[in-house]
Motif scaffolding. Structure first.
Motif, PDB file in Angstrom:
ATOM      1  N   GLY A 181     -19.769  17.121 -50.009  1.00  0.00           N
ATOM      2  CA  GLY A 181     -19.038  16.264 -50.914  1.00  0.00           C
ATOM      3  C   GLY A 181     -19.467  14.739 -50.992  1.00  0.00           C
ATOM      4  O   GLY A 181     -21.137  14.752 -50.493  1.00  0.00           O
ATOM      5  N   SER A 182     -18.886  14.258 -51.499  1.00  0.00           N
ATOM      6  CA  SER A 182     -19.102  12.640 -52.267  1.00  0.00           C
ATOM      7  C   SER A 182     -19.109  12.149 -51.189  1.00  0.00           C
ATOM      8  O   SER A 182     -18.717  12.285 -49.680  1.00  0.00           O
ATOM      9  CB  SER A 182     -18.461  12.067 -53.191  1.00  0.00           C
ATOM     10  N   VAL A 183     -19.682  10.684 -51.317  1.00  0.00           N
ATOM     11  CA  VAL A 183     -19.712   9.676 -50.215  1.00  0.00           C
ATOM     12  C   VAL A 183     -18.441   9.228 -49.200  1.00  0.00           C
ATOM     13  O   VAL A 183     -17.536   9.073 -48.509  1.00  0.00           O
ATOM     14  CB  VAL A 183     -20.561   8.029 -50.127  1.00  0.00           C
ATOM     15  N   ILE A 184     -17.293   9.578 -50.434  1.00  0.00           N
ATOM     16  CA  ILE A 184     -15.732   8.914 -49.911  1.00  0.00           C
ATOM     17  C   ILE A 184     -15.784   9.597 -48.792  1.00  0.00           C
ATOM     18  O   ILE A 184     -14.638  10.107 -48.709  1.00  0.00           O
ATOM     19  CB  ILE A 184     -15.572   9.219 -51.585  1.00  0.00           C
ATOM     20  N   THR A 185     -15.873  11.562 -49.199  1.00  0.00           N
ATOM     21  CA  THR A 185     -15.550  12.701 -48.783  1.00  0.00           C
ATOM     22  C   THR A 185     -15.794  12.154 -47.214  1.00  0.00           C
ATOM     23  O   THR A 185     -14.744  12.709 -45.803  1.00  0.00           O
ATOM     24  CB  THR A 185     -15.731  14.149 -49.271  1.00  0.00           C
ATOM     25  N   ARG A 186     -17.368  12.275 -46.860  1.00  0.00           N
ATOM     26  CA  ARG A 186     -17.511  11.951 -45.956  1.00  0.00           C
ATOM     27  C   ARG A 186     -17.330  10.952 -44.979  1.00  0.00           C
ATOM     28  O   ARG A 186     -17.188  10.829 -44.423  1.00  0.00           O
ATOM     29  CB  ARG A 186     -19.323  11.517 -45.830  1.00  0.00           C
ATOM     30  N   ASP A 187     -16.959   9.012 -45.566  1.00  0.00           N
ATOM     31  CA  ASP A 187     -16.678   8.322 -45.209  1.00  0.00           C
ATOM     32  C   ASP A 187     -15.223   8.165 -44.693  1.00  0.00           C
ATOM     33  O   ASP A 187     -14.920   7.969 -43.425  1.00  0.00           O
ATOM     34  CB  ASP A 187     -16.238   7.213 -46.254  1.00  0.00           C
ATOM     35  N   ASN A 188     -14.096   9.339 -45.205  1.00  0.00           N
ATOM     36  CA  ASN A 188     -12.663   9.395 -45.000  1.00  0.00           C
ATOM     37  C   ASN A 188     -12.620  10.439 -43.923  1.00  0.00           C
ATOM     38  O   ASN A 188     -12.305  10.576 -42.646  1.00  0.00           O
ATOM     39  CB  ASN A 188     -12.227   9.925 -45.796  1.00  0.00           C
ATOM     40  N   PHE A 189     -13.681  11.567 -43.659  1.00  0.00           N
ATOM     41  CA  PHE A 189     -14.104  12.639 -42.516  1.00  0.00           C
ATOM     42  C   PHE A 189     -14.551  11.919 -41.314  1.00  0.00           C
ATOM     43  O   PHE A 189     -14.213  11.616 -40.205  1.00  0.00           O
ATOM     44  CB  PHE A 189     -15.269  13.312 -42.356  1.00  0.00           C
ATOM     45  N   VAL A 190     -15.014  10.718 -41.620  1.00  0.00           N
ATOM     46  CA  VAL A 190     -15.979   9.503 -40.483  1.00  0.00           C
ATOM     47  C   VAL A 190     -14.923   9.060 -39.963  1.00  0.00           C
ATOM     48  O   VAL A 190     -14.111   8.800 -38.890  1.00  0.00           O
ATOM     49  CB  VAL A 190     -17.450   8.961 -40.594  1.00  0.00           C
ATOM     50  N   ALA A 191     -13.652   8.397 -40.701  1.00  0.00           N
ATOM     51  CA  ALA A 191     -12.566   8.000 -40.265  1.00  0.00           C
ATOM     52  C   ALA A 191     -11.528   8.644 -39.692  1.00  0.00           C
ATOM     53  O   ALA A 191     -11.418   8.319 -38.578  1.00  0.00           O
ATOM     54  CB  ALA A 191     -11.777   7.280 -42.095  1.00  0.00           C
ATOM     55  N   ILE A 192     -11.099   9.802 -40.132  1.00  0.00           N
ATOM     56  CA  ILE A 192     -10.341  10.561 -39.328  1.00  0.00           C
ATOM     57  C   ILE A 192     -10.707  10.658 -38.035  1.00  0.00           C
ATOM     58  O   ILE A 192     -10.082  11.229 -36.763  1.00  0.00           O
ATOM     59  CB  ILE A 192     -10.534  12.364 -40.635  1.00  0.00           C
ATOM     60  N   LEU A 193     -12.156  11.355 -37.852  1.00  0.00           N
ATOM     61  CA  LEU A 193     -12.820  11.525 -36.822  1.00  0.00           C
ATOM     62  C   LEU A 193     -12.861  10.023 -35.455  1.00  0.00           C
ATOM     63  O   LEU A 193     -12.516  10.147 -34.289  1.00  0.00           O
ATOM     64  CB  LEU A 193     -14.302  11.823 -36.542  1.00  0.00           C
ATOM     65  N   ILE A 194     -12.893   9.320 -36.436  1.00  0.00           N
ATOM     66  CA  ILE A 194     -13.077   7.611 -35.154  1.00  0.00           C
ATOM     67  C   ILE A 194     -11.574   7.803 -34.840  1.00  0.00           C
ATOM     68  O   ILE A 194     -10.737   7.126 -33.459  1.00  0.00           O
ATOM     69  CB  ILE A 194     -13.364   6.999 -36.007  1.00  0.00           C
ATOM     70  N   LYS A 195     -10.578   8.309 -36.264  1.00  0.00           N
ATOM     71  CA  LYS A 195      -8.959   8.061 -35.314  1.00  0.00           C
ATOM     72  C   LYS A 195      -8.571   8.568 -34.364  1.00  0.00           C
ATOM     73  O   LYS A 195      -7.901   9.158 -33.097  1.00  0.00           O
ATOM     74  CB  LYS A 195      -7.962   7.926 -36.464  1.00  0.00           C
ATOM     75  N   LEU A 196      -9.081  10.148 -34.242  1.00  0.00           N
ATOM     76  CA  LEU A 196      -8.871  11.111 -34.016  1.00  0.00           C
ATOM     77  C   LEU A 196      -9.450  10.891 -32.310  1.00  0.00           C
ATOM     78  O   LEU A 196      -9.393  11.173 -31.065  1.00  0.00           O
ATOM     79  CB  LEU A 196      -8.863  12.578 -33.963  1.00  0.00           C
ATOM     80  N   SER A 197     -10.359  10.292 -32.432  1.00  0.00           N
ATOM     81  CA  SER A 197     -11.412   9.896 -30.973  1.00  0.00           C
ATOM     82  C   SER A 197     -10.460   9.109 -30.025  1.00  0.00           C
ATOM     83  O   SER A 197     -10.968   8.198 -28.820  1.00  0.00           O
ATOM     84  CB  SER A 197     -12.357   9.103 -31.495  1.00  0.00           C
ATOM     85  N   GLY A 198      -9.124   8.400 -31.032  1.00  0.00           N
ATOM     86  CA  GLY A 198      -8.995   7.488 -29.824  1.00  0.00           C
ATOM     87  C   GLY A 198      -7.702   7.876 -29.447  1.00  0.00           C
ATOM     88  O   GLY A 198      -6.584   6.949 -29.211  1.00  0.00           O
ATOM     89  N   ILE A 199      -7.326   9.532 -29.750  1.00  0.00           N
ATOM     90  CA  ILE A 199      -6.043   9.953 -28.963  1.00  0.00           C
ATOM     91  C   ILE A 199      -6.637  10.521 -27.860  1.00  0.00           C
ATOM     92  O   ILE A 199      -7.747  11.539 -28.314  1.00  0.00           O
ATOM     93  CB  ILE A 199      -5.757  10.459 -30.175  1.00  0.00           C
ATOM     94  N   PRO A 200      -5.909  10.048 -26.783  1.00  0.00           N
ATOM     95  CA  PRO A 200      -7.110  11.441 -25.130  1.00  0.00           C
ATOM     96  C   PRO A 200      -6.200  12.817 -26.104  1.00  0.00           C
ATOM     97  O   PRO A 200      -7.635  12.914 -25.191  1.00  0.00           O
ATOM     98  CB  PRO A 200      -6.029  10.767 -24.286  1.00  0.00           C
TER      99      PRO A 200
END
Length: 207
Positions: free
Chosen positions: A119-138
């Motif tokens: 996908g686009s840069v926006i798509t990857r940005d959102n995927f990484v943001a989702i991973l970061i948020k999930l990384s903060g949930i034990p």
């Protein structure tokens, strides 16, 4: 006046201001009926209406995520859409509700990764943001951090400083050494010294 009649496309507008104003109003009023109407019209025959509905929904999610959290399944289903705008719009919407509905975001990771990969840069940005948020949930941290590290290994160098900076709060413990190794390995990838210095600053904070 229906919600659909207030969309930018319904008003003959080419800008996003009507959609943003509508999202602000719906979020402020916690208007569940308006949200339901928008979700229902994500399958509208008009592409422009579909796009505007998605835009309003993720703008609502940024302001009042609980209002759209119950529709996580509908957003996840659109990750397979052939319409690129709906695809990344769905990922953007899911990004706004990770903390409200983490189990669905986590379950959708294979789809999210596939979409981000092509996908686009926006798509990857959102995927990484989702991973970061999930990384903060034990409950999801170990797998999410591993996938986040993979993204940092393979993402365009232009995006890496932002990803590294945003991930700092969730990187710790046994994972810290892995991220240090990954970021160090990419220090030679930058054309701009300013971007390399941003990553070096992250490395310094990681110790």
């Amino acid at each position: 006046m229906t919600v659909i009649s207030r969309l930018a496309t319904s008003l003959g507008r080419r800008d996003e201001v009507p959609n943003q104003d509508l999202a602000i109003e719906i979020a402020a009023n916690a208007d569940d009926k308006a949200v339901a109407e928008l979700v229902e019209n994500l399958s509208h025959r008009s592409k422009d209406v579909r796009h505007d509905c998605m835009k309003v929904l993720y703008e609502i999610g940024e302001r009042n995520p609980s209002l759209i959290a119950s529709y996580a399944d509908q957003f996840a289903a659109l990750l397979d859409s052939k319409d690129n705008r709906m695809q990344w719009g769905a990922m953007t919407a899911l990004n706004t509700i990770v903390h409200e509905n983490p189990e669905i975001a986590f379950a959708a990771i294979p789809q999210l990764a596939a979409v981000a990969g092509k996908g686009s840069v926006i798509t990857r940005d959102n995927f990484v943001a989702i991973l970061i948020k999930l990384s903060g949930i034990p409950a999801y941290a170990d797998q999410a951090l591993s996938l986040l590290n993979e993204q940092m290994l393979s993402c365009p160098s232009n995006q890496l400083p932002m990803y590294a900076e945003n991930a700092l709060p969730v990187i710790g413990g046994v994972q810290k050494a892995t991220f240090v190794k990954t970021l160090t390995s990419r220090l030679g990838d930058f054309e701009k010294e300013s971007k390399r210095k941003r990553v070096e600053k992250v490395l310094k904070r990681l110790g």
